[in-house]
Design a protein around this motif. Structure first.
Motif, short mmCIF file in Angstrom:
data_model
loop_
_atom_site.label_atom_id
_atom_site.label_comp_id
_atom_site.label_asym_id
_atom_site.label_seq_id
_atom_site.Cartn_x
_atom_site.Cartn_y
_atom_site.Cartn_z
N ALA A 92 -28.55 -44.15 -24.25
CA ALA A 92 -28.02 -42.94 -23.99
C ALA A 92 -26.29 -42.78 -23.89
N GLY A 93 -25.72 -44.40 -23.85
CA GLY A 93 -24.28 -44.54 -23.48
C GLY A 93 -24.02 -44.36 -22.20
N GLU A 94 -22.95 -43.67 -22.08
CA GLU A 94 -22.36 -42.96 -20.71
C GLU A 94 -23.60 -42.24 -20.08
N MET A 95 -23.69 -42.13 -18.82
CA MET A 95 -24.65 -41.18 -18.12
C MET A 95 -23.76 -40.97 -16.83
N ILE A 96 -24.21 -39.96 -15.81
CA ILE A 96 -23.75 -39.64 -14.72
C ILE A 96 -24.32 -40.52 -13.81
N ARG A 97 -23.32 -41.12 -12.88
CA ARG A 97 -23.87 -42.18 -12.02
C ARG A 97 -23.07 -41.62 -10.75
N ILE A 98 -24.32 -41.81 -9.54
CA ILE A 98 -23.90 -41.37 -8.37
C ILE A 98 -24.41 -42.58 -7.64
N PRO A 197 -29.04 -38.02 -16.90
CA PRO A 197 -28.73 -37.54 -18.23
C PRO A 197 -27.77 -36.41 -18.35
N ALA A 198 -27.26 -36.23 -19.36
CA ALA A 198 -26.07 -34.88 -19.48
C ALA A 198 -27.23 -33.69 -19.25
N GLY A 199 -26.46 -32.69 -18.60
CA GLY A 199 -27.19 -31.50 -18.28
C GLY A 199 -27.66 -31.29 -16.79
N ALA A 200 -27.33 -32.61 -16.07
CA ALA A 200 -27.33 -32.49 -14.55
C ALA A 200 -25.98 -32.13 -13.93
N THR A 201 -25.87 -31.28 -13.20
CA THR A 201 -24.85 -30.64 -12.16
C THR A 201 -24.93 -31.37 -10.96
N VAL A 202 -23.71 -32.30 -10.63
CA VAL A 202 -23.76 -33.01 -9.41
C VAL A 202 -23.33 -31.98 -8.10
N ARG A 203 -24.26 -31.95 -7.29
CA ARG A 203 -23.94 -31.26 -5.94
C ARG A 203 -23.50 -32.01 -4.90
N VAL A 204 -22.83 -33.24 -4.98
CA VAL A 204 -22.30 -34.14 -3.89
C VAL A 204 -20.89 -34.22 -4.16
N ALA A 205 -19.93 -35.06 -3.12
CA ALA A 205 -18.75 -35.38 -3.17
C ALA A 205 -18.74 -36.76 -2.75
#
Length: 232
Positions: A92-98, A197-205
């Motif tokens: 997937a290449g870059e993903m959202i990482r928390i 994956p894309a489509g996830a909305t981050v809810r933390v900071a």
């Protein structure tokens, strides 16, 4: 809160993986205390800390496929795009990482961030850099799980830290796992990364405190409504 709840909360279960360490601290306290009494009290405090470290409290987990919950107790140390470890073989290449950083006072039992099937587990040896460093994701010893969830592929990576020297994973490839279900443990300070994956909305900071199995890290679409919960 009832008396029963108060008593239950006062006696948090301890993982059996911690028994040898707690016993070692206790024996060392007795032996050193025989030589000099203050050593006994110091050892007693350290024994209590060791038992506290291996605690395994119950958690109330949102039972909703839209949610991604924290896999670890600790502090959100980074949020942003990143490429997952190459051994997970994700295209997937870059993903959202928390990233969630656990210090030596955090509960170190790790929980699944989503529901799904574990399709891959890969362990890689490595260094023991400070887990808060960004390069720890690629250079430190780590264990990664790939989960095929209802919302796509999610990866969760256990990363050893400066003090950590052992990553434990109780899950196996092919297992079905529930959101908030326990799957592993890292001993003495570490970090867990979640790749979404894309489509996830981050809810933390960054800087926020997370609780494993309870804190919602991200959401997959839909309107926000009060979720159902389950105790695990």
């Amino acid at each position: 809160m009832s008396l029963v709840d108060t008593i239950r909360n006062a006696f948090v279960p301890v993982r059996r993986e911690g028994y040898p360490f707690i016993a070692a601290f206790a024996v060392a306290s007795l032996l050193l205390g025989a030589a000099w009494t203050p050593f006994f009290w110091i050892g007693l405090v350290l024994t209590g800390w060791c038992a506290y470290f291996f605690r395994d409290p119950q958690r109330v987990t949102p039972a909703d496929d839209r949610w991604v919950v924290s896999p670890a107790d600790g502090r959100i140390s980074s949020v942003g795009p990143a490429v997952p470890p190459r051994e997970l073989d994700l295209e997937a290449g870059e993903m959202i990482r928390i990233s969630v950083f656990m210090d030596v006072f955090s509960c170190h039992v790790n929980r699944a961030p989503v529901r799904g099937r574990i399709t891959r587990i890969e362990h890689r040896p490595g260094k023991y850099l400070n887990a808060e460093l960004d390069k720890a994701s690629s250079e430190n010893e780590r264990n990664g799980l790939v989960i095929e969830s209802p919302n796509g592929v999610v990866a969760v990576v256990q990363i050893a830290g400066l003090v950590a020297r052992r990553i434990l994973c109780w899950a196996s490839a092919g297992d079905d796992i529930g959101i908030g279900e326990r799957f592993g443990l890292i001993r003495f300070g570490s970090r867990v990364d979640v790749y979404l994956p894309a489509g996830a909305t981050v809810r933390v900071a960054v800087g926020q405190t997370a609780i494993a199995g309870e804190t919602v890290l991200a959401e997959f679409g839909g309107e926000i409504t009060p979720p159902l919960v389950r105790v695990s």
